[in-house]
Design a protein around this motif. Sequence first.
Motif, PDB file in Angstrom:
ATOM      1  N   PHE A  56     -80.377  45.455  14.523  1.00 46.59           N
ATOM      2  CA  PHE A  56     -80.076  44.239  15.276  1.00 46.59           C
ATOM      3  C   PHE A  56     -79.113  44.518  16.424  1.00 46.59           C
ATOM      4  N   ALA A  57     -78.104  45.337  16.173  1.00 46.09           N
ATOM      5  CA  ALA A  57     -77.123  45.659  17.208  1.00 46.09           C
ATOM      6  C   ALA A  57     -77.791  46.346  18.396  1.00 46.09           C
ATOM      7  N   CYS A  58     -78.684  47.283  18.119  1.00 44.20           N
ATOM      8  CA  CYS A  58     -79.377  48.000  19.194  1.00 44.20           C
ATOM      9  C   CYS A  58     -80.320  47.081  19.966  1.00 44.20           C
ATOM     10  N   VAL A  59     -81.068  46.253  19.254  1.00 42.95           N
ATOM     11  CA  VAL A  59     -81.991  45.327  19.917  1.00 42.95           C
ATOM     12  C   VAL A  59     -81.225  44.379  20.835  1.00 42.95           C
ATOM     13  N   GLU A  60     -80.171  43.766  20.306  1.00 37.88           N
ATOM     14  CA  GLU A  60     -79.419  42.783  21.085  1.00 37.88           C
ATOM     15  C   GLU A  60     -78.706  43.421  22.272  1.00 37.88           C
ATOM     16  N   ALA A  61     -78.117  44.595  22.063  1.00 34.79           N
ATOM     17  CA  ALA A  61     -77.439  45.275  23.168  1.00 34.79           C
ATOM     18  C   ALA A  61     -78.443  45.701  24.236  1.00 34.79           C
ATOM     19  N   GLY A  62     -79.585  46.213  23.815  1.00 37.72           N
ATOM     20  CA  GLY A  62     -80.585  46.659  24.775  1.00 37.72           C
ATOM     21  C   GLY A  62     -81.175  45.532  25.593  1.00 37.72           C
ATOM     22  N   PHE A  63     -81.353  44.354  24.979  1.00 36.79           N
ATOM     23  CA  PHE A  63     -81.946  43.214  25.666  1.00 36.79           C
ATOM     24  C   PHE A  63     -80.944  42.443  26.534  1.00 36.79           C
ATOM     25  N   THR A  64     -79.677  42.815  26.506  1.00 34.70           N
ATOM     26  CA  THR A  64     -78.666  42.135  27.319  1.00 34.70           C
ATOM     27  C   THR A  64     -78.046  43.128  28.297  1.00 34.70           C
ATOM     28  N   ARG A  65     -77.075  42.659  29.081  1.00 35.09           N
ATOM     29  CA  ARG A  65     -76.545  43.483  30.166  1.00 35.09           C
ATOM     30  C   ARG A  65     -75.437  44.417  29.688  1.00 35.09           C
ATOM     31  N   ALA A  66     -75.265  45.496  30.445  1.00 35.69           N
ATOM     32  CA  ALA A  66     -74.333  46.552  30.059  1.00 35.69           C
ATOM     33  C   ALA A  66     -72.908  46.040  29.901  1.00 35.69           C
ATOM     34  N   LYS A  67     -72.539  45.032  30.659  1.00 33.91           N
ATOM     35  CA  LYS A  67     -71.169  44.532  30.648  1.00 33.91           C
ATOM     36  C   LYS A  67     -70.819  43.781  29.361  1.00 33.91           C
ATOM     37  N   ASN A  68     -71.828  43.585  28.489  1.00 37.65           N
ATOM     38  CA  ASN A  68     -71.585  42.859  27.236  1.00 37.65           C
ATOM     39  C   ASN A  68     -71.916  43.685  25.994  1.00 37.65           C
ATOM     40  N   ALA A  69     -72.136  44.981  26.168  1.00 40.55           N
ATOM     41  CA  ALA A  69     -72.581  45.817  25.042  1.00 40.55           C
ATOM     42  C   ALA A  69     -71.524  45.942  23.953  1.00 40.55           C
ATOM     43  N   VAL A  70     -70.270  46.099  24.335  1.00 37.47           N
ATOM     44  CA  VAL A  70     -69.200  46.189  23.337  1.00 37.47           C
ATOM     45  C   VAL A  70     -69.131  44.904  22.520  1.00 37.47           C
ATOM     46  N   ASN A  71     -69.244  43.775  23.191  1.00 40.95           N
ATOM     47  CA  ASN A  71     -69.187  42.482  22.511  1.00 40.95           C
ATOM     48  C   ASN A  71     -70.315  42.338  21.502  1.00 40.95           C
ATOM     49  N   ILE A  72     -71.526  42.763  21.885  1.00 42.53           N
ATOM     50  CA  ILE A  72     -72.666  42.698  20.972  1.00 42.53           C
ATOM     51  C   ILE A  72     -72.419  43.566  19.740  1.00 42.53           C
ATOM     52  N   MET A  73     -71.952  44.779  19.951  1.00 40.11           N
ATOM     53  CA  MET A  73     -71.703  45.681  18.829  1.00 40.11           C
ATOM     54  C   MET A  73     -70.608  45.136  17.916  1.00 40.11           C
ATOM     55  N   MET A  74     -69.569  44.571  18.524  1.00 36.17           N
ATOM     56  CA  MET A  74     -68.468  44.024  17.736  1.00 36.17           C
ATOM     57  C   MET A  74     -68.937  42.854  16.877  1.00 36.17           C
ATOM     58  N   LYS A  75     -69.772  41.999  17.423  1.00 33.67           N
ATOM     59  CA  LYS A  75     -70.244  40.847  16.654  1.00 33.67           C
ATOM     60  C   LYS A  75     -71.111  41.287  15.476  1.00 33.67           C
ATOM     61  N   ASN A  76     -71.969  42.269  15.694  1.00 38.99           N
ATOM     62  CA  ASN A  76     -72.800  42.754  14.594  1.00 38.99           C
ATOM     63  C   ASN A  76     -71.968  43.456  13.520  1.00 38.99           C
ATOM     64  N   LEU A  77     -70.943  44.160  13.944  1.00 35.82           N
ATOM     65  CA  LEU A  77     -70.038  44.792  12.983  1.00 35.82           C
ATOM     66  C   LEU A  77     -69.315  43.742  12.143  1.00 35.82           C
ATOM     67  N   MET A  78     -68.771  42.740  12.811  1.00 40.65           N
ATOM     68  CA  MET A  78     -67.979  41.738  12.110  1.00 40.65           C
ATOM     69  C   MET A  78     -68.827  40.776  11.290  1.00 40.65           C
ATOM     70  N   ASP A  79     -70.085  40.588  11.679  1.00 38.57           N
ATOM     71  CA  ASP A  79     -70.982  39.793  10.840  1.00 38.57           C
ATOM     72  C   ASP A  79     -71.005  40.328   9.421  1.00 38.57           C
ATOM     73  N   PHE A  80     -71.103  41.651   9.310  1.00 41.84           N
ATOM     74  CA  PHE A  80     -71.175  42.231   7.968  1.00 41.84           C
ATOM     75  C   PHE A  80     -69.809  42.277   7.300  1.00 41.84           C
ATOM     76  N   ALA A  81     -68.773  42.627   8.063  1.00 39.52           N
ATOM     77  CA  ALA A  81     -67.442  42.743   7.462  1.00 39.52           C
ATOM     78  C   ALA A  81     -66.920  41.380   7.012  1.00 39.52           C
ATOM     79  N   VAL A  82     -66.939  40.407   7.913  1.00 41.37           N
ATOM     80  CA  VAL A  82     -66.474  39.061   7.570  1.00 41.37           C
ATOM     81  C   VAL A  82     -67.415  38.414   6.551  1.00 41.37           C
ATOM     82  N   GLY A  83     -68.728  38.611   6.762  1.00 42.20           N
ATOM     83  CA  GLY A  83     -69.706  38.008   5.857  1.00 42.20           C
ATOM     84  C   GLY A  83     -69.599  38.527   4.440  1.00 42.20           C
TER      85      GLY A  83
END
Length: 463
Positions: A56-83
């Motif tokens: 999911f992290a790769c799909v979402e980061a790839g389909f969005t712009r480079a300036k938001n890649a860190v944010n996408i990765m962070m959200k996918n990481l925290m989804d699992f940690a917080v969840g």
Amino acid sequence: MRRISIPLVIAILSLACPLLGWAEDAPPTAADVQTHLNYVWTLVAAALVFFMQAGFACVEAGFTRAKNAVNIMMKNLMDFAVGSIAFWAIGFGLMFGASAGGWIGTSGFFLSDFTPGEDPWVLAFWMFQVVFAATAATIVSGAMAERTKFTSYLIYSAFISAFIYPIVGSWAWGGLYHGGGWLEKLGFIDFAGSTVVHSVGGWSALAGAIALGPRIGKYDSKGRPRAIPGHNLPLAAIGVFILWLGWFGFNPGSTTAGNKDIAMIFVNTNLAAAAGCVSALITIWTIAKKPDLSMALNGALAGLVAITAPCNNVAPGSAVIIGAIGGILVVWSVLLIDRIGIDDPVGAVSVHAVNGVWGTLAAAIFEIKGFSIHQLGVQALGCAATFIWTFSTVYILFRVLKATVGLRVTPEEEIEGLDVGEHGESAYPDFTMVSGHGTTDIFGNKTSKPMMSPAAKEANVTG
């Protein structure tokens, strides 16, 4: 030197062990072997589903712009940690605790059903279920990409894992551990979660996209959609391959038993994905006159979502049809949602909500034992109940967040990119250049605060 035969060594040890006081364990029974196999298969499947977070992290980061890649990765990481924490504390109990009238669990919070020294099956079962909860939560990330406040997203992620997803799960799957939900008692079929996991994530994504509004520049002054290409389609493609692999844990793993039933589920899962990929490719090729990679990738995911509910109760030929229809649906849904003013950067609503419903209905339409109008009605009821519960509660949550801590970043932060504005770092720090107009990365994204354009000032991006 003479060789000592292996049988002779075994015979000597067999005689020596009792003399040395080494007790020989009783040979395992067939039941013991099966029990151990169930544990191993369930936990291996859980690991495969966990790996889907990377997909999911790769799909979402790839389909969005480079300036938001860190944010996408962070959200996918925290989804699992917080969840994981939220599901351990609250969600698992609501989903699988002793049921209050088939609506909500009332026990098992903080894994209190487990006592050290007793059968640890609840631990294996919890591990398999928590990766499902994380999947439901992370679906929303893509639909809300490039404009959501990180703090608000964390609150939502915890909320879906603790309350929204588990309550739907208790309706359909509560009897897997103890109790039994009201949908389950009606005979609702959702073997691995087209509705329970994917529709919950998809309807939540729809609520989030509506509450947020579209990205700056997505629509022109006449309301016509503009394409905002993702920055790395190879990364998105790798993500889909990872998800395809992970689904071999998602669907067959839902048996929570290492037995021969998983063979047909593996085959159905693969055939539906392949058919969805091919049909989406043909559909978009016909419409756009080009074989579009992003649509083909989403077609594979659509087929996987669609077969998730009926993967164990339809024949392989039916799986091909289910997946193929899913691939067609995802293309037309993406185009329609774009045109009605809902900005979903990765097509999460089309993949997970639309095809979650299709797959759930298909479980009755293609039932290997024969079609039943009553069963189709039960399936439709489950889809409707899930939509009403999920969309309404999530939309209210997002409106509350919008009115309190805020849901959307400022226009300046959105244009600059969430990586810098929200996290103070860049996914591609070595690929920048400095010009008289400020700092710009290799993809043309501003990495220093720009002047606001008139269009951006006029856009409704508050909150």
